[in-house]
Design an enzyme around this catalytic site. Sequence first.
Site, PDB file in Angstrom:
ATOM      1  N   ASN A 136       0.821  -1.216   0.000  1.00 24.02           N
ATOM      2  CA  ASN A 136       0.000   0.000   0.000  1.00 24.02           C
ATOM      3  C   ASN A 136       0.857   1.269   0.000  1.00 24.02           C
ATOM      4  O   ASN A 136       0.346   2.369   0.199  1.00 24.02           O
ATOM      5  CB  ASN A 136      -0.949  -0.005   1.210  1.00 24.02           C
ATOM      6  N   HIS A 138       3.361   1.927   2.122  1.00 26.71           N
ATOM      7  CA  HIS A 138       3.879   2.373   3.426  1.00 26.71           C
ATOM      8  C   HIS A 138       5.396   2.255   3.491  1.00 26.71           C
ATOM      9  O   HIS A 138       5.999   1.439   2.799  1.00 26.71           O
ATOM     10  CB  HIS A 138       3.196   1.655   4.602  1.00 26.71           C
TER      11      HIS A 138
HETATM   12  P1  PGA Z   1       8.431  -7.045   3.098  1.00 24.42           P
HETATM   13  O1  PGA Z   1       7.882  -5.778   3.891  1.00 24.42           O
HETATM   14  O2  PGA Z   1       9.882  -6.824   2.852  1.00 24.42           O
HETATM   15  O3  PGA Z   1       8.162  -8.207   4.003  1.00 24.42           O
HETATM   16  O4  PGA Z   1       7.651  -7.114   1.811  1.00 24.42           O
HETATM   17  C1  PGA Z   1       8.187  -4.506   3.443  1.00 24.42           C
HETATM   18  C2  PGA Z   1       7.328  -3.480   4.147  1.00 24.42           C
HETATM   19  O5  PGA Z   1       6.164  -3.785   4.486  1.00 24.42           O
HETATM   20  O6  PGA Z   1       7.798  -2.348   4.350  1.00 24.42           O
END
Ligand code: PGA
Length: 254
Positions: A136, A138
């Site tokens: 999303n 973030h």
């Molecule tokens: P992820 O998380 O590396 O597990 O995809 C990244 C994030 O949510 O900032």
Amino acid sequence: MNILILPDAAAVAARAAGIVARTLQAKPDAVLGLATGGTMQPVYAELVRRHRSGDLSFARAASFNLDEYVGLSRDHPGSYHRAMETALFAQTDFRPHATHLPRGDAPDPMAEAVAYETRITAAGGIDLQLMGIGINGHIGFNEPGSALTSQSRVVPLAPETRAANRRYFDRDADVPTQAITMGIATILSARACLLLATGAAKAQAVATMAMGEIGPACPASALRLHGDGTVLLDPAAAALLDPAIVATMDAAHG
Ligand code: PGA
């Protein structure tokens, strides 16, 4: 914001580890901003490998992680304290008191968030901040709607974030609903920022970050306001980018 598309996820991790190593070579007592999440795992594996081969020491460095779940103690198997200990801290020569995460089980989480911000400032600020990106958009746990001027604080987790992190917990009900996170302004105050994204699931968030409006709807878009921001992508994460905005570089350079 400098965007580099590398041949695959392993090359992204290797390049990120190289940037961390160069930061520590130039400044052995650097303050590193660290992140958890699946994208970072191969980066930490590469840093551990370099440490074991004698190329890299964290003995004078300090670190501050982006975030921690509210309600989890440092020993909880789903905590980010535990994840960092396992992936990096216990396998390198980081001094135990030089690694910092917000305390998820602090009696007053808001006060803990404010104190965390103060600790970062007292350490002289962050030299290099690593981060991933949520589907999303973030960064840290700054979900869409977060002010670009936000500092460390307690935030609710978006449903899509809780769903993405469900795999680290036994039951739905165990997935925390709140976190303490550095704010967007905290992240932007790092002297350099390094965002990594790999896999097709991140392609839309990456495109919005790089080509959409800069604002709270996509917290990662704030990186475009940073004077020293680098984005490392694999081809799948870069798939929806307009090639004209991408400065591709040969993996052999830099
Ligand atoms: P992820 O998380 O590396 O597990 O995809 C990244 C994030 O949510 O900032």
